[in-house]
Design a protein around this motif. Structure first.
Motif, PDB file in Angstrom:
ATOM      1  N   PRO A   1       0.814  -1.221   0.000  1.00 15.41           N
ATOM      2  CA  PRO A   1       0.000   0.000   0.000  1.00 15.41           C
ATOM      3  C   PRO A   1       0.841   1.262   0.000  1.00 15.41           C
ATOM      4  N   ASP A   2       1.929   1.234   0.740  1.00 19.18           N
ATOM      5  CA  ASP A   2       2.824   2.384   0.791  1.00 19.18           C
ATOM      6  C   ASP A   2       3.500   2.610  -0.553  1.00 19.18           C
ATOM      7  N   LEU A   3       3.886   1.534  -1.224  1.00 11.56           N
ATOM      8  CA  LEU A   3       4.558   1.662  -2.516  1.00 11.56           C
ATOM      9  C   LEU A   3       3.597   2.190  -3.582  1.00 11.56           C
ATOM     10  N   VAL A   4       2.347   1.753  -3.527  1.00 12.95           N
ATOM     11  CA  VAL A   4       1.345   2.289  -4.449  1.00 12.95           C
ATOM     12  C   VAL A   4       1.173   3.790  -4.225  1.00 12.95           C
ATOM     13  N   PHE A   5       1.045   4.189  -2.955  1.00 16.63           N
ATOM     14  CA  PHE A   5       0.880   5.608  -2.631  1.00 16.63           C
ATOM     15  C   PHE A   5       2.087   6.413  -3.119  1.00 16.63           C
ATOM     16  N   ARG A   6       3.288   5.904  -2.880  1.00 12.40           N
ATOM     17  CA  ARG A   6       4.494   6.619  -3.275  1.00 12.40           C
ATOM     18  C   ARG A   6       4.629   6.717  -4.792  1.00 12.40           C
ATOM     19  N   SER A   7       4.218   5.681  -5.481  1.00  9.97           N
ATOM     20  CA  SER A   7       4.258   5.717  -6.935  1.00  9.97           C
ATOM     21  C   SER A   7       3.320   6.788  -7.484  1.00  9.97           C
ATOM     22  N   ILE A   8       2.118   6.868  -6.909  1.00 12.30           N
ATOM     23  CA  ILE A   8       1.166   7.885  -7.351  1.00 12.30           C
ATOM     24  C   ILE A   8       1.699   9.288  -7.055  1.00 12.30           C
ATOM     25  N   ALA A   9       2.263   9.457  -5.860  1.00  9.35           N
ATOM     26  CA  ALA A   9       2.856  10.755  -5.518  1.00  9.35           C
ATOM     27  C   ALA A   9       3.919  11.152  -6.536  1.00  9.35           C
ATOM     28  N   LYS A  10       4.782  10.214  -6.873  1.00  9.95           N
ATOM     29  CA  LYS A  10       5.838  10.488  -7.860  1.00  9.95           C
ATOM     30  C   LYS A  10       5.232  10.887  -9.201  1.00  9.95           C
ATOM     31  N   GLY A  11       4.134  10.213  -9.576  1.00 12.04           N
ATOM     32  CA  GLY A  11       3.467  10.523 -10.837  1.00 12.04           C
ATOM     33  C   GLY A  11       2.913  11.937 -10.881  1.00 12.04           C
ATOM     34  N   TYR A  12       2.614  12.495  -9.713  1.00 16.32           N
ATOM     35  CA  TYR A  12       2.135  13.875  -9.632  1.00 16.32           C
ATOM     36  C   TYR A  12       3.266  14.855  -9.327  1.00 16.32           C
ATOM     37  N   GLY A  13       4.499  14.380  -9.394  1.00 14.39           N
ATOM     38  CA  GLY A  13       5.637  15.253  -9.143  1.00 14.39           C
ATOM     39  C   GLY A  13       5.818  15.609  -7.686  1.00 14.39           C
ATOM     40  N   MET A  14       5.351  14.740  -6.779  1.00 13.19           N
ATOM     41  CA  MET A  14       5.430  15.004  -5.341  1.00 13.19           C
ATOM     42  C   MET A  14       6.354  14.000  -4.664  1.00 13.19           C
ATOM     43  N   ASP A  15       6.963  14.431  -3.592  1.00 17.50           N
ATOM     44  CA  ASP A  15       7.813  13.565  -2.769  1.00 17.50           C
ATOM     45  C   ASP A  15       7.115  13.378  -1.432  1.00 17.50           C
ATOM     46  N   PRO A  16       6.614  12.167  -1.136  1.00 21.99           N
ATOM     47  CA  PRO A  16       5.870  11.978   0.113  1.00 21.99           C
ATOM     48  C   PRO A  16       6.711  12.177   1.363  1.00 21.99           C
ATOM     49  N   ASP A  17       8.038  12.166   1.230  1.00 21.88           N
ATOM     50  CA  ASP A  17       8.904  12.404   2.384  1.00 21.88           C
ATOM     51  C   ASP A  17       9.187  13.890   2.601  1.00 21.88           C
ATOM     52  N   LYS A  18       8.817  14.718   1.635  1.00 22.53           N
ATOM     53  CA  LYS A  18       9.076  16.147   1.748  1.00 22.53           C
ATOM     54  C   LYS A  18       7.819  17.003   1.635  1.00 22.53           C
ATOM     55  N   ASP A  19       6.895  16.579   0.792  1.00 24.58           N
ATOM     56  CA  ASP A  19       5.728  17.408   0.508  1.00 24.58           C
ATOM     57  C   ASP A  19       4.567  17.172   1.456  1.00 24.58           C
ATOM     58  N   MET A  20       4.700  16.170   2.309  1.00 31.60           N
ATOM     59  CA  MET A  20       3.680  15.879   3.314  1.00 31.60           C
ATOM     60  C   MET A  20       4.366  15.148   4.461  1.00 31.60           C
ATOM     61  N   THR A  21       3.659  14.945   5.542  1.00 31.72           N
ATOM     62  CA  THR A  21       4.228  14.239   6.693  1.00 31.72           C
ATOM     63  C   THR A  21       3.416  12.980   6.948  1.00 31.72           C
ATOM     64  N   ILE A  22       4.067  11.825   6.805  1.00 34.19           N
ATOM     65  CA  ILE A  22       3.382  10.547   7.006  1.00 34.19           C
ATOM     66  C   ILE A  22       3.913   9.878   8.264  1.00 34.19           C
ATOM     67  N   THR A  23       3.028   9.547   9.165  1.00 34.46           N
ATOM     68  CA  THR A  23       3.356   8.775  10.364  1.00 34.46           C
ATOM     69  C   THR A  23       2.790   7.368  10.181  1.00 34.46           C
ATOM     70  N   TYR A  24       3.640   6.372  10.364  1.00 34.23           N
ATOM     71  CA  TYR A  24       3.215   4.998  10.094  1.00 34.23           C
ATOM     72  C   TYR A  24       2.824   4.259  11.372  1.00 34.23           C
ATOM     73  N   VAL A  25       1.766   3.457  11.236  1.00 35.49           N
ATOM     74  CA  VAL A  25       1.347   2.553  12.299  1.00 35.49           C
ATOM     75  C   VAL A  25       1.405   1.130  11.751  1.00 35.49           C
ATOM     76  N   ARG A  26       1.156   0.152  12.614  1.00 32.38           N
ATOM     77  CA  ARG A  26       1.368  -1.246  12.226  1.00 32.38           C
ATOM     78  C   ARG A  26       0.309  -1.778  11.276  1.00 32.38           C
ATOM     79  N   THR A  27      -0.956  -1.433  11.495  1.00 32.84           N
ATOM     80  CA  THR A  27      -2.039  -2.037  10.722  1.00 32.84           C
ATOM     81  C   THR A  27      -3.018  -0.973  10.220  1.00 32.84           C
ATOM     82  N   PRO A  28      -3.762  -1.280   9.165  1.00 35.36           N
ATOM     83  CA  PRO A  28      -4.756  -0.315   8.696  1.00 35.36           C
ATOM     84  C   PRO A  28      -5.871  -0.089   9.709  1.00 35.36           C
ATOM     85  N   MET A  29      -6.206  -1.122  10.505  1.00 34.06           N
ATOM     86  CA  MET A  29      -7.269  -0.936  11.497  1.00 34.06           C
ATOM     87  C   MET A  29      -6.822   0.032  12.593  1.00 34.06           C
TER      88      MET A  29
END
Length: 337
Positions: free
Chosen positions: A151-179
């Motif tokens: 899921p993270d790789l899909v999100f990052r690929s889409i971000a790249k496709g829009y010319g965005m860097d998810p590590d710079k253009d937004m702040t993502i905090t990760y948890v263990r599970t989607p629930m």
């Protein structure tokens, strides 16, 4: 519940060794019918994801009774468990995220991708009404899950496709599970999250009980299609061991004939499908039924969706080569339904 695997589960898949060699015969086209036999006592394994309900319905309907008398069903939770079942011969048929059998086939296990059951179920859910498109995520804080996994790789690929860097253009905090992410969102401890289904639906329903409104702001599969010339995101399907093709052609024929109808029954009978999911898949019936429209459930042959699968696999290879053992699977990996 989700079609996606944790990094530990990825590691289990990567550690998987070849096994279960396929026995061959000199003239299979001539003698195969004489050797055909029911797949008695087959254990069908299901990934804990929503699209597994289609195969469950096919089994429940009795459509596989003649070809696989006494077949049983259980969920698999990690790739170590799946590997043991495949190599030991206990299972030759299972639902799965589509990258898992590709990885295992590339490492020598004689697996084929038979059908696709889900064309993507990843969403950005938010309490922020201003988020209506992917680019609206710029400068926002998000909760994600399974970092560096599918899921993270899909999100990052889409971000790249829009010319965005998810590590710079937004702040993502990760948890263990989607629930866990869904619960944070529903309780107000987070405003925006990347979620799979059914946790996305669960977050919206839980928040509503608390008087809060959450929005299904972005469909990642729709953005994926925009960036891949209309190709969908084939995330989950059915894989089989090669021996079924030789030893149990009646079972293959029964699945080909029955899967489209099973898919149609699920979508036409959501409440009953939810009850079946609660009985067999450890999920609340009403939540599952409400999430069904967002699973993008299909029942199509893998070969017919090969262009989309290749685009998906190429993205995983670009970001995480070990996800597929460093290469695309061979053409023979994709079966017609």
């Amino acid at each position: 519940m989700t079609v996606l695997l944790t990094r530990r589960q990825f590691a289990g898949a990567l550690a998987l060794s070849a096994g279960g060699a396929l026995s061959g015969l000199a003239c299979p086209a001539i003698i195969r019918p004489a050797l055909a036999k029911p797949a008695e006592g087959l254990e069908i394994l299901g990934a804990p994801n929503g699209s597994t309900i289609v195969l469950l319905r096919l089994l429940q309907s009795g459509a596989l009774d003649a070809a696989a008398p006494g077949a049983s069903f259980r969920l698999w939770r990690d790739t170590d468990e799946l590997r043991a079942a495949i190599v030991s011969g206990r299972t030759s048929l299972f639902t799965t995220p589509t990258h898992v059998p590709a990885n295992l086939a590339n490492r020598g296990l004689p697996l084929k991708l038979f059908a696709i059951l889900s064309m993507g179920h990843l969403f950005v859910v938010s309490g922020d009404e201003s988020i209506k498109s992917f680019k609206d995520l710029a400068g926002k804080e998000l909760v994600g899950f399974f970092k560096n996994d599918m899921p993270d790789l899909v999100f990052r690929s889409i971000a790249k496709g829009y010319g965005m860097d998810p590590d710079k253009d937004m702040t993502i905090t990760y948890v263990r599970t989607p629930m866990e992410a869904a619960q944070m969102l529903a309780s107000g401890r987070a405003t925006t999250a990347i979620l799979s289904e059914p946790p996305a639906t669960a977050s919206i329903m839980m928040a509503k009980k608390e008087g809060r409104t959450l929005y299904r702001s972005i469909s990642l599969q729709e953005d994926w299609k925009k960036q891949h010339n209309g190709l969908g995101l084939p995330m989950a399907g059915i894989a089989i061991h090669e021996r079924l093709l030789d030893e149990n052609p009646e079972l293959i024929a029964a699945m080909r004939a029955g899967l489209p109808g099973a898919r149609d029954w699920v979508m036409a009978n959501k409440a009953e499908a939810g009850q079946l999911a609660e009985a067999k898949m450890d999920v609340k019936a009403h939540m599952f039924a409400n999430a069904l429209d967002h699973f993008n459930v299909v029942a199509e042959g893998a070969a017919s969706l090969k262009p989309g699968l290749v685009a998906f696999y190429e993205t995983l290879l670009a970001f995480q080569p070990d996800a597929l053992a460093g290469k695309l699977p061979p053409d023979s990996f994709y079966l017609n339904m």
